[in-house]
Design an enzyme around this catalytic site. Sequence first.
Site, mmCIF file in Angstrom:
data_model
loop_
_atom_site.group_PDB
_atom_site.id
_atom_site.type_symbol
_atom_site.label_atom_id
_atom_site.label_comp_id
_atom_site.label_asym_id
_atom_site.label_seq_id
_atom_site.Cartn_x
_atom_site.Cartn_y
_atom_site.Cartn_z
ATOM 1 N N ASN A 1 -9.723 -1.722 7.966
ATOM 2 C CA ASN A 1 -10.974 -1.306 7.469
ATOM 3 C C ASN A 1 -11.493 0.108 8.144
ATOM 4 O O ASN A 1 -12.862 0.545 7.830
ATOM 5 C CB ASN A 1 -12.089 -2.396 7.962
ATOM 6 C CG ASN A 1 -11.808 -3.726 7.290
ATOM 7 O OD1 ASN A 1 -11.688 -3.612 5.964
ATOM 8 N ND2 ASN A 1 -11.578 -4.751 7.959
ATOM 9 N N HIS B 1 -18.325 1.425 2.689
ATOM 10 C CA HIS B 1 -18.938 0.322 1.865
ATOM 11 C C HIS B 1 -20.149 0.861 1.776
ATOM 12 O O HIS B 1 -20.974 0.575 0.584
ATOM 13 C CB HIS B 1 -18.665 -0.772 2.286
ATOM 14 C CG HIS B 1 -17.352 -1.671 2.082
ATOM 15 N ND1 HIS B 1 -16.548 -2.291 2.489
ATOM 16 C CD2 HIS B 1 -16.412 -1.083 0.984
ATOM 17 C CE1 HIS B 1 -15.272 -2.851 2.029
ATOM 18 N NE2 HIS B 1 -15.264 -1.956 0.946
ATOM 19 N N HIS C 1 -14.067 3.943 -5.049
ATOM 20 C CA HIS C 1 -14.037 3.308 -3.856
ATOM 21 C C HIS C 1 -13.307 4.480 -2.877
ATOM 22 O O HIS C 1 -13.705 4.512 -1.806
ATOM 23 C CB HIS C 1 -13.007 1.970 -4.023
ATOM 24 C CG HIS C 1 -12.800 1.374 -2.789
ATOM 25 N ND1 HIS C 1 -13.731 0.592 -2.139
ATOM 26 C CD2 HIS C 1 -11.612 1.290 -2.032
ATOM 27 C CE1 HIS C 1 -13.262 0.139 -1.048
ATOM 28 N NE2 HIS C 1 -12.065 0.186 -0.792
ATOM 29 N N GLU D 1 -6.617 5.795 0.334
ATOM 30 C CA GLU D 1 -6.153 4.734 1.405
ATOM 31 C C GLU D 1 -4.497 5.083 2.065
ATOM 32 O O GLU D 1 -4.257 4.517 2.924
ATOM 33 C CB GLU D 1 -6.148 3.317 0.430
ATOM 34 C CG GLU D 1 -7.194 3.032 -0.339
ATOM 35 C CD GLU D 1 -8.489 2.227 0.519
ATOM 36 O OE1 GLU D 1 -8.239 2.317 1.989
ATOM 37 O OE2 GLU D 1 -9.331 1.833 0.165
ATOM 38 N N GLU E 1 -6.939 -11.930 9.222
ATOM 39 C CA GLU E 1 -7.991 -10.964 9.712
ATOM 40 C C GLU E 1 -8.603 -11.653 10.790
ATOM 41 O O GLU E 1 -9.770 -11.299 11.049
ATOM 42 C CB GLU E 1 -8.778 -10.243 8.693
ATOM 43 C CG GLU E 1 -9.496 -9.035 9.401
ATOM 44 C CD GLU E 1 -10.124 -8.298 8.261
ATOM 45 O OE1 GLU E 1 -9.478 -7.855 7.294
ATOM 46 O OE2 GLU E 1 -11.292 -8.015 8.282
HETATM 47 N N1 LIG Z 1 -8.399 -6.633 -1.648
HETATM 48 C C1 LIG Z 1 -8.034 -5.799 -0.831
HETATM 49 O O1 LIG Z 1 -7.667 -5.816 0.103
HETATM 50 C C2 LIG Z 1 -8.737 -4.479 -1.258
HETATM 51 C C3 LIG Z 1 -8.250 -3.355 -0.720
HETATM 52 C C4 LIG Z 1 -8.868 -2.008 -1.152
HETATM 53 C C5 LIG Z 1 -9.963 -2.309 -2.138
HETATM 54 N N2 LIG Z 1 -10.418 -3.260 -2.965
HETATM 55 C C6 LIG Z 1 -10.976 -2.985 -4.098
HETATM 56 O O2 LIG Z 1 -10.286 -2.402 -5.007
HETATM 57 C C7 LIG Z 1 -11.417 -1.921 -5.804
HETATM 58 C C8 LIG Z 1 -11.163 -0.450 -6.243
HETATM 59 O O3 LIG Z 1 -9.919 -0.654 -6.673
HETATM 60 P P1 LIG Z 1 -9.608 0.679 -8.000
HETATM 61 O O4 LIG Z 1 -9.833 2.031 -7.334
HETATM 62 O O5 LIG Z 1 -8.092 0.397 -8.568
HETATM 63 O O6 LIG Z 1 -10.641 0.365 -8.883
HETATM 64 P P2 LIG Z 1 -10.706 -0.098 -10.650
HETATM 65 O O7 LIG Z 1 -9.950 -1.347 -10.759
HETATM 66 O O8 LIG Z 1 -11.977 -0.015 -10.806
HETATM 67 O O9 LIG Z 1 -9.856 0.980 -11.220
HETATM 68 C C9 LIG Z 1 -10.384 2.326 -11.317
HETATM 69 C C10 LIG Z 1 -10.660 2.786 -12.708
HETATM 70 O O10 LIG Z 1 -9.070 3.146 -13.237
HETATM 71 C C11 LIG Z 1 -9.000 2.235 -14.632
HETATM 72 N N3 LIG Z 1 -7.493 2.121 -14.584
HETATM 73 C C12 LIG Z 1 -6.752 1.378 -13.782
HETATM 74 N N4 LIG Z 1 -5.465 1.524 -14.039
HETATM 75 C C13 LIG Z 1 -5.364 2.273 -15.118
HETATM 76 C C14 LIG Z 1 -4.169 2.773 -15.645
HETATM 77 N N5 LIG Z 1 -3.056 2.592 -15.332
HETATM 78 N N6 LIG Z 1 -4.405 3.503 -16.870
HETATM 79 C C15 LIG Z 1 -5.730 3.850 -17.158
HETATM 80 N N7 LIG Z 1 -6.611 3.566 -16.355
HETATM 81 C C16 LIG Z 1 -6.459 2.862 -15.378
HETATM 82 C C17 LIG Z 1 -9.825 1.094 -14.434
HETATM 83 O O11 LIG Z 1 -10.206 0.545 -15.671
HETATM 84 C C18 LIG Z 1 -10.948 1.816 -13.687
HETATM 85 O O12 LIG Z 1 -11.862 2.627 -14.612
HETATM 86 C C19 LIG Z 1 -12.847 -2.363 -5.247
HETATM 87 O O13 LIG Z 1 -13.438 -3.165 -5.657
HETATM 88 C C20 LIG Z 1 -12.431 -2.371 -3.690
HETATM 89 O O14 LIG Z 1 -13.438 -3.208 -3.087
HETATM 90 C C21 LIG Z 1 -9.433 -4.265 -2.284
#
Ligand SMILES: NC(=O)c1ccc[n+]([C@@H]2O[C@H](COP(=O)([O-])OP(=O)(O)OC[C@H]3O[C@@H](n4cnc5c(N)ncnc54)[C@H](O)[C@@H]3O)[C@@H](O)[C@H]2O)c1
Length: 361
Positions: free
Chosen positions: A239, A246, A260, A180, A231
Amino acid sequence: LKTFNIDFCQIEIGNIETSSLESLLVNRYLNARKIILVDENTHDCCLEYLITTFPTLEEAEVMLLPVGEENKVMEVCFQVWEALSEYQITRNDLVINLGGGVVTDMGGFIASIYKRGLDFIHIPTSLLGMVDAAIGGKTGIDLGVLKNQLGVFQYPQAIFIDQRFLATLPENELVSGFAEMLKHALIADGDLWNVLKGTDFITLLNSPKFSDFIAHSVALKVAIVAADPYEKGERKKLNFGHTIGHGIESVCLLEEPISHGHAVALGMIAESYLSYKLELIQERELVEITTTLSNYYDHVQLTDSAKKSVIELIQNDKKNDHTGVKCVLLKGIGEAQIDVHVSNERLLDALHYIDSVFRAN
Ligand SMILES: NC(=O)c1ccc[n+]([C@@H]2O[C@H](COP(=O)([O-])OP(=O)(O)OC[C@H]3O[C@@H](n4cnc5c(N)ncnc54)[C@H](O)[C@@H]3O)[C@@H](O)[C@H]2O)c1
């Protein structure tokens, strides 16, 4: 401490111990009950630090969410809403989302819907959460494998970004977040792209300057969101890589989920190819992008039928209207063009292109 504002939401980047969290908790939320939402990993890796550092949180109710994208679904929300109701949580109470993008997306949604809206705070603990998911007021969950189909725009009261939480984040999740950061550079800051493409991520991560890169990435997103918070237009730029990304993420969810950021990186390869095919970027730029991304992210070989499913899933992408599939493409490096119609044949061609990039490596 670096701070940004989107409307009334304050974003603070730096040491959480010297941030305004403490004063927020003891002033504005003195009499509020606090609910901390965590997943199993942030429960184990981040919660104790937070509670011991902020004694006002000792009394907080901790609610555990199951880990992973496959659990970013309504069934889990229901369980939390029922628990909130059982604990007699009122509209004056406070939800604290401590986790990656899954916890902040789903926790923000849970808080926004319960009793028409509880205040909430995000403390992102993954790199992806820090630079992207926690910023910008999008909350939501998946509908089956269809990503982020249910949700509302609701800004948290505050967001606290502290790099210390990254110490326990597995390397593949760090690399996921980097996707990202690369995306923000590709759509909005060509100079940053030139720096990032020539720097090894792990070296960057371990450098004392890494927090400046986090702040820079946050600033790019904040600028885009602040100009178009709901948006209607330019925010769609964010996006880039996500239409195809996705689709790939959803298809993989059924078998072997990928992160992701990994899915978005593959989506960015495919959508850069589309940008090239539509003469929006030069071949040299396409090669530069695919070389950089394929260096960090593994290939995911999709069968022909999986590719077909990706195209089918893309038909439900939120950016589409009744005129068909619309992608965000690059217009040179550092700029993006929104609302570009792309045919299904072209989308399929772009999925094949991903294979060819990795075959050539
Ligand atoms: N709202 C928005 O604008 C937006 C933008 C981008 C992505 N997203 C969403 O975000 C999600 C992806 O986020 P992500 O990659 O953080 O996923 P996630 O929340 O699943 O975290 C990834 C992994 O890291 C672990 N983890 C998180 N912090 C940790 C830490 N400090 N120590 C150890 N483990 C840790 C989690 O338990 C998980 O296993 C997707 O659902 C995506 O659609 C939303």
